[in-house]
Scaffold this active site. Structure first.
Site, PDB file in Angstrom:
ATOM      1  N   HIS A 186     -18.020  10.092 -14.269  1.00 18.69           N
ATOM      2  CA  HIS A 186     -17.404   9.249 -14.932  1.00 18.69           C
ATOM      3  C   HIS A 186     -16.452  10.131 -15.942  1.00 18.69           C
ATOM      4  O   HIS A 186     -16.962  10.888 -16.743  1.00 18.69           O
ATOM      5  CB  HIS A 186     -17.948   8.195 -15.634  1.00 18.69           C
ATOM      6  CG  HIS A 186     -17.071   7.042 -15.997  1.00 18.69           C
ATOM      7  ND1 HIS A 186     -16.111   6.965 -17.123  1.00 18.69           N
ATOM      8  CD2 HIS A 186     -16.581   5.663 -15.502  1.00 18.69           C
ATOM      9  CE1 HIS A 186     -15.557   5.937 -17.117  1.00 18.69           C
ATOM     10  NE2 HIS A 186     -15.638   5.217 -16.244  1.00 18.69           N
ATOM     11  N   GLU A 208     -10.104   7.290 -10.446  1.00 20.08           N
ATOM     12  CA  GLU A 208      -9.861   6.833 -12.009  1.00 20.08           C
ATOM     13  C   GLU A 208      -8.813   7.408 -12.827  1.00 20.08           C
ATOM     14  O   GLU A 208      -9.318   8.377 -13.651  1.00 20.08           O
ATOM     15  CB  GLU A 208     -11.179   6.494 -12.554  1.00 20.08           C
ATOM     16  CG  GLU A 208     -12.323   5.535 -11.962  1.00 20.08           C
ATOM     17  CD  GLU A 208     -13.088   4.708 -12.942  1.00 20.08           C
ATOM     18  OE1 GLU A 208     -13.105   3.725 -12.831  1.00 20.08           O
ATOM     19  OE2 GLU A 208     -14.005   5.609 -13.634  1.00 20.08           O
TER      20      GLU A 208
HETATM   21  P1  PGA Z   1     -11.839  -0.326 -17.160  1.00 19.68           P
HETATM   22  O1  PGA Z   1     -13.001   0.575 -17.149  1.00 19.68           O
HETATM   23  O2  PGA Z   1     -11.967  -1.500 -16.119  1.00 19.68           O
HETATM   24  O3  PGA Z   1     -12.411  -1.024 -18.684  1.00 19.68           O
HETATM   25  O4  PGA Z   1     -10.441   0.402 -17.461  1.00 19.68           O
HETATM   26  C1  PGA Z   1     -12.945   1.273 -15.788  1.00 19.68           C
HETATM   27  C2  PGA Z   1     -13.934   2.600 -15.784  1.00 19.68           C
HETATM   28  O5  PGA Z   1     -14.263   3.275 -16.906  1.00 19.68           O
HETATM   29  O6  PGA Z   1     -14.920   2.756 -14.897  1.00 19.68           O
END
Ligand code: PGA
Length: 252
Positions: A94, A165
């Site tokens: 992550h 992401e």
């Molecule tokens: P968010 O986070 O939905 O608050 O943008 C996503 C993540 O960090 O996996």
């Protein structure tokens, strides 16, 4: 195809709400059967949540794993212990771990390896920072992160979820730049191509599932699910509120 809806509760004290959260989901058995819903509580709650969701179609994910099998590693948790606690998925790489805790591509490769060896499903996260995007380095960054993550994957394996992401699109990233729906759609198409060219050929394409994460909420979920290159979403902030999370599941 069933969509993945993954809640990432991060390091939030979800103890008080988790029981209520799960009991509300328990009444949505039909809805849950239609999708792949995964909850990622903090490590200390894994076993409790896993026990509470028995009998309903929800899976449990850990938020990280230590690559060694067992031994003298104070404070760390290995894949077999996560599995014993009830996890079947593990979030790996992550951006908060990469950028706030200095996790390296090399460590992430080991984590993917150990997770697959333990027959758990990795949710591998990749994504560029805003600076990298502005410098038009997105493809190169994704390619580097993906190629190195699969370094030790030698044989045909079980399924893997790969989450794109963009670091700057995460709701808590502090970035003032907001991602648009068009950008999500376009980026996911690019992302899919980069994955196809980076992941070793031994990995059957049918085993790879494409996830989007970054500011997914109850308002934009329906649009996001309509994009053809998206198999699911990874939800941070909005997953902490059961009403919002339920609406995201319904949107799928
Ligand atoms: P968010 O986070 O939905 O608050 O943008 C996503 C993540 O960090 O996996």
């Amino acid at each position: 195809m069933k969509k993945y809806i993954i809640a990432n509760w991060k390091m939030n004290d979800t103890h008080p709400t988790a029981v209520q959260y799960v009991s509300i989901l328990k009444n949505k058995k039909k809805l849950l059967k239609k999708e792949n819903v995964v909850l990622s509580p903090p490590h200390t709650m894994l076993a409790d949540v896993a026990r509470d969701i028995k009998g309903i179609s929800i899976s449990i994910s850990a938020q990280d794993v230590f690559p060694e099998k067992e031994g003298a590693y104070t404070g760390e948790i290995c894949a077999s212990l996560l599995k014993k606690a009830g996890a079947t998925y593990v979030i790996i790489g992550h951006s908060e771990r990469r950028h706030k805790l200095g996790e390296t591509d090399a460590e992430i490769a080991e984590k993917v390896h150990t997770t697959l060896n333990e027959k758990l499903t990795p949710i591998l996260c990749v994504g560029e920072t805003l600076n990298e995007r502005n410098l038009k380095k997105t493809r190169a960054v994704l390619k580097r992160q993906l190629t190195s993550a699969f370094k030790y994957v030698k044989a045909k394996r079980r399924k893997i979820l790969i989450a794109y992401e963009p670091v700057w699109a995460i709701s808590t990233s502090g970035s003032s730049r907001k991602i648009t729906l068009t950008e999500i759609d376009e980026s996911m198409k690019v992302f899919k191509k980069v994955v196809e060219s980076s992941v070793p050929k031994i990995y059957k394409s049918s085993k790879i599932h494409y996830i989007y994460g970054g500011s997914v909420n109850e308002k934009n979920a329906k649009n996001i699910f309509s994009f053809s290159s998206i198999d699911g979403v990874l939800v941070g902030g909005a997953s902490l509120d059961i009403k919002k999370f339920q609406r995201i599941i319904e949107a799928a």
